[in-house]
Design a protein around this motif. Structure first.
Motif, PDB file in Angstrom:
ATOM      1  N   ALA A 228       0.840  -1.204   0.000  1.00 13.69           N
ATOM      2  CA  ALA A 228       0.000   0.000   0.000  1.00 13.69           C
ATOM      3  C   ALA A 228       0.871   1.248   0.000  1.00 13.69           C
ATOM      4  N   ARG A 229       0.341   2.308  -0.571  1.00 15.88           N
ATOM      5  CA  ARG A 229       1.018   3.597  -0.584  1.00 15.88           C
ATOM      6  C   ARG A 229       0.218   4.588   0.255  1.00 15.88           C
ATOM      7  N   PRO A 230       0.864   5.644   0.746  1.00 10.12           N
ATOM      8  CA  PRO A 230       0.113   6.647   1.511  1.00 10.12           C
ATOM      9  C   PRO A 230      -1.097   7.143   0.738  1.00 10.12           C
ATOM     10  N   GLY A 231      -2.194   7.398   1.477  1.00 11.25           N
ATOM     11  CA  GLY A 231      -3.455   7.805   0.873  1.00 11.25           C
ATOM     12  C   GLY A 231      -3.407   9.203   0.286  1.00 11.25           C
ATOM     13  N   PRO A 232      -4.551   9.670  -0.206  1.00  4.36           N
ATOM     14  CA  PRO A 232      -4.583  10.956  -0.913  1.00  4.36           C
ATOM     15  C   PRO A 232      -4.352  12.160  -0.012  1.00  4.36           C
ATOM     16  N   HIS A 233      -4.589  11.997   1.280  1.00  3.76           N
ATOM     17  CA  HIS A 233      -4.377  13.097   2.219  1.00  3.76           C
ATOM     18  C   HIS A 233      -3.073  12.868   2.979  1.00  3.76           C
ATOM     19  N   PHE A 234      -2.468  13.941   3.428  1.00  2.00           N
ATOM     20  CA  PHE A 234      -1.181  13.813   4.118  1.00  2.00           C
ATOM     21  C   PHE A 234      -1.315  12.970   5.382  1.00  2.00           C
ATOM     22  N   ILE A 235      -2.418  13.140   6.134  1.00  2.00           N
ATOM     23  CA  ILE A 235      -2.655  12.381   7.354  1.00  2.00           C
ATOM     24  C   ILE A 235      -3.596  11.217   7.045  1.00  2.00           C
ATOM     25  N   ASN A 236      -3.201  10.011   7.433  1.00  2.00           N
ATOM     26  CA  ASN A 236      -4.014   8.826   7.225  1.00  2.00           C
ATOM     27  C   ASN A 236      -5.191   8.811   8.207  1.00  2.00           C
ATOM     28  N   ARG A 237      -6.363   8.386   7.746  1.00  2.00           N
ATOM     29  CA  ARG A 237      -7.550   8.374   8.599  1.00  2.00           C
ATOM     30  C   ARG A 237      -8.022   6.963   8.938  1.00  2.00           C
TER      31      ARG A 237
END
Length: 476
Positions: A299-308
């Motif tokens: 997996a790669r970091p999501g679209p927002h800087f902070i993961n929810r």
């Protein structure tokens, strides 16, 4: 005083705050000492969205030199701990009599200290039974227990799980032998790994705390710490830049004895930026200001800087909205209810005596000017990285704060759409200063005075907090 610096620059403030954790509001407070009964019979429950419980266990096998929390020496089985448990059970039952305190379901529970694993398995069971008997836990989602790995046993983990604990958290702080010695950490790295493996068998989540930015720490040392941290295998971890102004003098004597000089705040900011890049490349993403979540393989970091995908629910009641409240139990424990901040008796001896002899607790009560509707903007948004606009009672928010939100969007530190605000990577670098910036001037003044007071504390040393070049171009 910290000034905001607009324009195309990384340096959005001329100084950095030397700490990252405080209560809000700090302005307009009237300090009074009243009885537990006097306060809690007047607590109102209308408008409360959810509540969390905090339990303070003020005993440690060894005292870490960076820690200034309320604690003292004590080991499992000590008579003084049993006496404290008896007092704590009385406070739980006492609070359980007030419908104003118990009628709102509990969403999160946190055992902190000190070291909660200095409790025996039997004491953990008794306290857990009392919590279940006196509070509505129908909405409970998160139950966290802090640990020190030397005092962890299989029996204690079983007792913790049986009372509902689903998250264990321990203080690792550093893998570097030099800093572990200066911190007075007496556990071995092998014990840290063994505890993490044990927690993984009993609980849904395991996390640990680490500190960086110590005097003399090089990027090579920091890199080793980060690399070893990722190998622990835990789902999350919390990494904090050290707050020298709220550590103890023995740590600074250790620095001096080894000739270690404090890092400048520009150096520590550079470490934070490096940490972000290192961990994101290692398969992690921020889930709050200083917490990192391990992403699934591939997996790669999501679209927002902070993961929810993950959140510390307990922290949503400390870095909170105005309608998420906290009830503290144990000596020196903090409660935040509406516009009241309450601290239980910070003297362990009198806390225990008053409960065992008189079935009461002395508290210090601070009263804010009104319901802190803006708390979600000032604390929650910078720390958790996003804010649902529908959670804010905008008619109660001063124009001073909404204007500052607009400035942060204009400067690229926040993004905004119709539903929410979101922090950017640039904003995350400055999330602590952003909390200061969004606060009213009266609260900023309190923080300035607290910083000045702490920096006058004898024996403490800290780096230069200025963010601008120290010399003019061409100066000699």
């Amino acid at each position: 005083m910290i000034n905001f610096l607009p324009g195309k620059t990384l340096m959005k403030f001329d100084r950095q705050l030397p700490f990252y954790n405080w209560l809000y509001p700090m302005k307009g407070q009237e300090l009074d000492t009243v009885s537990h009964h006097d306060f809690h019979t007047g607590v109102r429950t209308d408008g409360v969205r959810s509540r969390a419980l905090y339990f303070h266990i003020p005993f440690c096998d060894t005292i870490c030199t960076f820690c200034t929390l309320n604690r003292g020496l004590g080991s499992s089985g000590d008579e003084q701990i049993e006496t404290y448990v008896q007092a704590l059970l009385k406070e739980i039952a006492l609070k359980g009599k007030y419908a104003e305190v118990t009628s709102v379901p509990i969403r999160a529970i946190f055992f902190g200290g000190g070291t909660p694993t200095t409790l025996t398995a039997g004491q953990i069971t008794r306290i857990g039974r009392a919590i279940h008997d006196n509070f509505d836990l129908s909405a409970l989602e998160e139950f966290t227990f802090e640990a020190e790995v030397k005092s962890v046993t299989e029996e204690k983990c079983a007792a913790m799980r049986d009372i509902g604990v689903n998250k264990a958290r321990f203080g690792l702080q550093s893998f570097d032998p030099l800093y572990r010695e200066m911190f007075n950490i007496t556990a071995t790295i092998e014990q840290e790994h063994e505890a993490a493996a044990l927690f993984a068998r009993y609980f849904d989540y395991t996390s640990f705390d680490m500190i960086y930015g110590m005097h003399g720490q090089t990027f090579e040392q920091f890199s080793r710490d980060i690399e070893y941290a990722t190998s622990m295998g835990t789902a999350t971890m919390e990494l904090y830049p050290i707050s020298n102004v709220v550590t103890q003098a023995p740590l600074h004597r250790n620095y001096a004895a080894r000739g270690l000089e404090p890092l400048s705040f520009i150096d520590k900011m550079a470490q934070s930026i490096y940490l972000n890049q290192y961990l994101r490349a290692s398969g992690f993403q921020q889930h709050n200001g200083h917490g990192f979540l391990r992403l699934p393989d591939g997996a790669r970091p999501g679209p927002h800087f902070i993961n929810r995908d993950y959140v510390n629910l307990y922290n949503t009641h400390t870095w909170s909205h105005h309608d998420d409240e906290l009830i503290g139990l144990g000596n020196s424990a903090i409660s935040q209810v509406a516009n009241h901040t309450v601290m239980n008796d910070d003297n362990r001896a009198t806390y225990v005596k008053n409960l065992l002899d008189s079935n009461d607790v002395k508290i210090n009560l601070s009263i804010g000017d009104g319901i802190p509707y803006e708390r979600g903007i000032i604390l929650y948004l910078p720390y958790f990285g996003w804010l649902d606009k529908s959670r804010i009672a905008w008619e109660h928010i001063p124009s001073e704060i909404t204007d500052k939100l607009g400035t942060l969007v204009q400067e690229g530190m926040l993004e905004e759409d119709a539903q929410e605000y979101r922090i950017t990577e640039l904003g995350w670098v400055w999330y602590v200063n952003m909390m200061y910036y969004l606060s009213p001037a009266s609260d900023q003044k309190v923080l300035d005075e607290f910083t000045a007071l702490k920096r006058r504390t004898r024996g403490l040393t800290d780096g230069d907090d200025r963010m601008l070049p120290l010399l003019q171009v061409g100066a000699r």
